[in-house]
Design an enzyme around this catalytic site. Sequence first.
Site, PDB file in Angstrom:
ATOM      1  N   ASP A   8       0.876  -1.158   0.000  1.00 50.29           N
ATOM      2  CA  ASP A   8       0.000   0.000   0.000  1.00 50.29           C
ATOM      3  C   ASP A   8       0.932   1.232   0.000  1.00 50.29           C
ATOM      4  OD1 ASP A   8      -2.373   1.610   0.652  1.00 50.29           O
ATOM      5  OD2 ASP A   8      -1.466   1.767   2.628  1.00 50.29           O
ATOM      6  N   ASP A  10      -0.070   5.160   0.840  1.00 54.57           N
ATOM      7  CA  ASP A  10      -0.304   6.161   1.897  1.00 54.57           C
ATOM      8  C   ASP A  10      -0.270   5.491   3.273  1.00 54.57           C
ATOM      9  OD1 ASP A  10      -0.802   8.169  -0.020  1.00 54.57           O
ATOM     10  OD2 ASP A  10      -2.887   7.593  -0.194  1.00 54.57           O
TER      11      ASP A  10
HETATM   12  P1  B16 Z   1      -7.030   9.899  -3.498  1.00 49.35           P
HETATM   13  P2  B16 Z   1      -3.746   3.861  -0.166  1.00 49.35           P
HETATM   14  C1  B16 Z   1      -5.759   5.604  -0.149  1.00 49.35           C
HETATM   15  O1  B16 Z   1      -4.463   5.268  -0.520  1.00 49.35           O
HETATM   16  C2  B16 Z   1      -5.750   6.406   1.138  1.00 49.35           C
HETATM   17  O2  B16 Z   1      -5.362   5.583   2.234  1.00 49.35           O
HETATM   18  C3  B16 Z   1      -7.131   6.939   1.428  1.00 49.35           C
HETATM   19  O3  B16 Z   1      -7.105   7.729   2.595  1.00 49.35           O
HETATM   20  C4  B16 Z   1      -7.594   7.782   0.231  1.00 49.35           C
HETATM   21  O4  B16 Z   1      -8.909   8.266   0.445  1.00 49.35           O
HETATM   22  C5  B16 Z   1      -7.555   6.919  -1.034  1.00 49.35           C
HETATM   23  O5  B16 Z   1      -6.235   6.415  -1.228  1.00 49.35           O
HETATM   24  C6  B16 Z   1      -7.926   7.721  -2.265  1.00 49.35           C
HETATM   25  O6  B16 Z   1      -6.927   8.698  -2.447  1.00 49.35           O
HETATM   26  O7  B16 Z   1      -8.053  10.858  -3.016  1.00 49.35           O
HETATM   27  O8  B16 Z   1      -5.620  10.462  -3.498  1.00 49.35           O
HETATM   28  O9  B16 Z   1      -7.381   9.278  -4.830  1.00 49.35           O
HETATM   29  O10 B16 Z   1      -3.654   3.826   1.339  1.00 49.35           O
HETATM   30  O11 B16 Z   1      -4.622   2.765  -0.749  1.00 49.35           O
HETATM   31  O12 B16 Z   1      -2.403   3.973  -0.830  1.00 49.35           O
END
Ligand code: B16
Length: 219
Positions: A8, A10
């Site tokens: 993953d 974030d």
């Molecule tokens: P975006 P991951 C996720 O990334 C985040 O943990 C989550 O908080 C976020 O809402 C989601 O991506 C969408 O992100 O708005 O930048 O498209 O943890 O799966 O790497």
Amino acid sequence: MVRGLVFDLDGVLVHTDELHYRAWKALAGRLGLPFTREQGDRCRGVSRMGSLEILLEGSNRSYTEREKLRMAEEKNDCYRAQLQELTPGDVPERTAETLRELRRRGYRLGLASSSKNAGVILTRTGLDALLDRVVDGNQITRSKPDPEVFLRAAQLLELPPEDCAGVDDALAGVESARTAGMIAAAIGPAALAGAGDWNLECLARLLDLCPPLEGGRDL
Ligand code: B16
């Protein structure tokens, strides 16, 4: 036998989870709504619109789809402005060294992120050079906990999911990796909750669990 590791983004490879939190908090502030750390933690691994629903739990009025899309866009603009400040220094040295060592040991490394902003994060931090294959929110139709993102990453790595471990800090992400058939390796909040098959205190712990592979890399 594990031959591939799918990460993953974030909250695992880089702490953009805090930037997501600040951007949602700013939107909530403008709307006059609370946004707690607990809500922020529940947004981990959840899509942008899914996260907005978590934020709007505190509201006693309903919003049209159009209003919601505008709110999500406002949050994303704020988040992207913060991403412009990212540099390779935002990836902890121990994280980068762990990825390099896993590759030296012959493992294939992939990314499975729900984020549509993964590309800019990988480029700005230099993480793109340490990963073999990337799947992000632009390539999937169903967000975690659906297994799609981890399954697609295993496919791109040309490995059966059973030969991979999926590393995630979110309960939704751990479930996604497990449903895909991978070893579910939890880190951060998900590890504290004991949600994984492996519960890692830090990423470098993978070096104890992933010995050098015979034959090295063939990717
Ligand atoms: P975006 P991951 C996720 O990334 C985040 O943990 C989550 O908080 C976020 O809402 C989601 O991506 C969408 O992100 O708005 O930048 O498209 O943890 O799966 O790497």
